[in-house]
Design an enzyme around this catalytic site. Structure first.
Site, PDB file in Angstrom:
ATOM      1  N   TYR A  83      28.901 -52.264 -10.545  1.00 56.34           N
ATOM      2  CA  TYR A  83      28.210 -50.936 -10.729  1.00 56.34           C
ATOM      3  C   TYR A  83      29.018 -50.146  -9.443  1.00 56.34           C
ATOM      4  CZ  TYR A  83      25.156 -52.465  -7.058  1.00 56.34           C
ATOM      5  OH  TYR A  83      24.591 -52.765  -5.881  1.00 56.34           O
ATOM      6  N   PHE A 112      26.580 -44.257  -2.665  1.00 56.65           N
ATOM      7  CA  PHE A 112      25.375 -44.978  -1.710  1.00 56.65           C
ATOM      8  C   PHE A 112      25.594 -46.481  -1.860  1.00 56.65           C
ATOM      9  CE2 PHE A 112      23.075 -43.277  -5.470  1.00 56.65           C
ATOM     10  CZ  PHE A 112      22.668 -44.631  -5.958  1.00 56.65           C
ATOM     11  N   ASP A 113      26.123 -46.954  -2.936  1.00 59.76           N
ATOM     12  CA  ASP A 113      26.386 -48.473  -3.384  1.00 59.76           C
ATOM     13  C   ASP A 113      27.276 -48.800  -4.325  1.00 59.76           C
ATOM     14  OD1 ASP A 113      24.083 -51.023  -4.084  1.00 59.76           O
ATOM     15  OD2 ASP A 113      25.728 -51.083  -2.842  1.00 59.76           O
ATOM     16  N   ILE A 117      15.451 -50.970 -10.546  1.00 59.73           N
ATOM     17  CA  ILE A 117      14.872 -49.708 -10.906  1.00 59.73           C
ATOM     18  C   ILE A 117      14.628 -49.728 -12.482  1.00 59.73           C
ATOM     19  CG2 ILE A 117      15.387 -48.553  -9.005  1.00 59.73           C
ATOM     20  CD1 ILE A 117      17.632 -47.126 -10.568  1.00 59.73           C
ATOM     21  N   TYR A 123      13.881 -43.878  -7.723  1.00 59.62           N
ATOM     22  CA  TYR A 123      13.081 -44.174  -6.428  1.00 59.62           C
ATOM     23  C   TYR A 123      11.851 -43.299  -6.384  1.00 59.62           C
ATOM     24  CZ  TYR A 123      16.704 -47.769  -5.599  1.00 59.62           C
ATOM     25  OH  TYR A 123      17.455 -48.896  -5.745  1.00 59.62           O
ATOM     26  N   PHE A 139      24.837 -44.243 -12.283  1.00 57.85           N
ATOM     27  CA  PHE A 139      25.081 -45.522 -12.213  1.00 57.85           C
ATOM     28  C   PHE A 139      26.399 -45.641 -13.112  1.00 57.85           C
ATOM     29  CE2 PHE A 139      22.936 -47.549  -8.902  1.00 57.85           C
ATOM     30  CZ  PHE A 139      21.806 -46.787  -8.873  1.00 57.85           C
TER      31      PHE A 139
END
Length: 565
Positions: free
Chosen positions: A64, A74-75, A94, A120, A137
């Protein structure tokens, strides 16, 4: 043979014999639709295989990339090069993931747009995800396996008899308390324990127990079918004490209940600060760097001698300090930022993260040199340091300037790792400056240049040469004729043995500033390195050619003549 098959007419309904999934909308590649009624959207990027989708309880493996709506990444598991695994439908991720991924097929690639309520929420996930953020995502479902087959080879099959609480599972270092009964296939009882405590990694009774508890939740009760390789193998086990004998190659049936466990974690890579949770804290928030925390403390030596007690006396206020400011020993700093409000933990701190080789006179006793310390800590409360998204532009610039000055102070004191962290934090405050006014952009640019240059100097001291090179490159993207950036990047290149690149940077720096003494000295160092490298290279090739010549001479023997020819 007309009566042999009852075929459905075109457009007719399928019979109940087929169990096709009905989760989520049917999509074509490039099409986007909403899943459910909470605002979760799915866009199909690549179709998957077959029609099967994972179910709740299955262990899924995905790649992902996560971004904010403005494109800020961010990731990414792809960047790490390692797929991400988790158990679907157990709250380990999540809600948007749990709901979205169960609609995917193997090999499918989809883009999920997840509203804050399914991500979040109002808290965000500092420092990368701001409050009330809608996330995107890009997910590829690589595979999934039923978690009922714990070892994926049929060696331990797990059947849940009673569901557990929450979603956490014990890890290798955790201390678990279990109840179990073990039987042979003929129902002969061979072992039973009302409560037994052990460390997961060390195991107990047979290998199956430690493997099984790592998949269990608190309060969960399961039935395990255990093949010999995870029981007692081809040797079996002799009877001892209250435990019966296990014949060679015996399959076992074990009922196992995970009563509770204490989470144990290593807080440093060298395993010299270890935290054991004695009481869980509240919520999800933890202190960040430079948060103001209030704690209750009891500090002990290995022999049990209490050398420090704070916040435990009648009417005594808890102890307050600011994290990452060297107001307490490093091990305490590292522990507190991992805790939640109300959490109580035992923290074991090796001398390297405590008082080292020095003696330290404390409140109630002297801590001898090279002492391992034991702290019982209760995190009473904390106030987090202000995050960048809570600041207006002038506040961001002011905060960045303050962090730069703190970094400079740490650098002068020879604390290069702390200095580097301050410079990095300074740059994060002003990283995204598109909304800044022109004058503010100039201030932000000057701060970015100064902080990245100083951070590069810190990385050189820490021997993190690749990071130093990257930081200098960032500066040169802003100021292509920055001599310090060229000079420090050349230093990094020399240490990375990229001598040609180092020479290019030094020559460019001297073109800009011909009289720069530091650059001239570095050029001298570079020339010596190049000379040394050329000598080694010449010697290597000389030896190689000498060996080839020798081998050639050996092979060049005169051919024998066959006299009978």
């Amino acid at each position: 043979m007309d009566d042999d098959f009852d075929m459905a007419a075109p457009g007719g309904e399928m019979t109940d014999d087929f169990d096709l999934p009905d989760d989520g909308p049917v999509l074509k590649v490039g099409e986007e639709k909403e899943i459910g009624k909470q605002g979760l959207k799915k866009k199909l990027l690549k179709a998957g295989q077959s029609w099967e989708t994972p179910k709740s309880g299955d262990e899924v493996e995905v790649h992902y990339t996560g971004t904010l709506l403005d494109g800020t990444q961010f990731d990414s598991s792809r960047d790490r090069g390692t797929p991400f695994k988790f158990t679907l439908g157990q709250g380990q991720v999540i809600k948007g993931w749990d709901e979205g991924i169960k609609t995917m097929k193997k090999g499918e690639n989809a883009l999920f747009t997840i509203p804050p309520e399914m991500a979040y929420g109002a808290s965000g996930s500092p420092p990368t995800i701001p409050p009330n953020a809608t996330l995107q995502f890009d997910v590829e479902l690589l595979s999934w396996t039923s978690v009922n087959d714990i070892t994926k080879d049929g060696g331990i099959i797990k059947k849940v008899l009673k569901e557990g609480e929450k979603w956490e599972n014990p890890k290798d270092l955790d201390e678990v308390i279990v109840k179990f009964e073990a039987y042979l296939e003929d129902k002969t009882l061979i072992a039973k324990s009302d409560t037994v405590e052990f460390t997961v990694k060390e195991g107990y009774f047979c290998p199956a127990l430690s493997k099984a508890v790592k998949t269990m939740k608190k309060g969960e009760k399961v039935l395990l079918a255990v093949k010999p390789q995870y029981g007692f193998g081809d040797k079996g086990k002799a009877a001892s004490g209250d435990e019966g004998a296990v014949p060679p190659n015996a399959t076992l049936h074990i009922t196992l209940e995970l009563v509770s466990w204490r989470a144990v974690s290593e807080l440093t890579d060298d395993k010299k600060v270890i935290k054991k949770i004695l009481k869980e804290g509240e919520g999800y928030e933890r202190p960040n760097e430079e948060a103001v925390v209030t704690v209750k403390l009891i500090g002990k030596l290995q022999d049990g001698t209490v050398f420090l007690k704070k916040g435990h006396g009648e009417g005594e206020e808890p102890f307050e300090f600011k994290t990452d400011e060297e107001q307490v020993i490093e091990g305490l700093d590292k522990a507190v930022v991992t805790m939640k409000k109300g959490e109580i933990a035992l923290v074991i701190i090796a001398p390297e993260y405590a008082f080292g080789a020095s003696e330290s006179k404390q409140e109630l006793a002297v801590v001898p040199p090279n002492s391992t310390l034991y702290y019982e800590i209760e995190l009473v409360s904390f106030v987090k340091d202000k995050e960048s998204w809570d600041m207006n532009t002038p506040e961001k610039i002011e905060a960045a300037g303050k962090k730069k000055e703190e970094g400079n102070a740490f650098f002068k004191a020879g604390k290069y790792a702390k200095a580097s962290k301050r410079y990095e934090k300074a740059v994060k405050y002003i990283e995204y400056d598109t909304a800044f006014a022109e004058e503010e952009k100039k201030q932000a640019k000057a701060l970015k240049v100064a902080c990245n240059l100083n951070d590069a100097a810190s990385k050189l001291k820490l021997k993190e040469y690749k990071q130093a090179e990257k930081l200098c490159t960032k500066v040169l993207e802003l100021e292509g004729r920055n001599v310090k950036a060229l000079y420090r990047r050349a230093q990094a290149y020399i240490q990375l043995a990229d001598l040609d690149l180092a020479e290019l940077d030094i020559k460019k720096a001297l073109e800009i500033d011909p009289n720069n003494r530091d650059v001239k000295l570095e050029y001298k160092t570079l020339k010596e390195k190049m000379k040394e490298f050329n000598k080694k290279e010449a010697k290597f090739y000389g030896n190689m050619f000498a060996k080839l010549t020798k081998d050639s001479d050996k092979d060049a023997e005169p051919m024998s003549v066959d006299s009978k020819a």
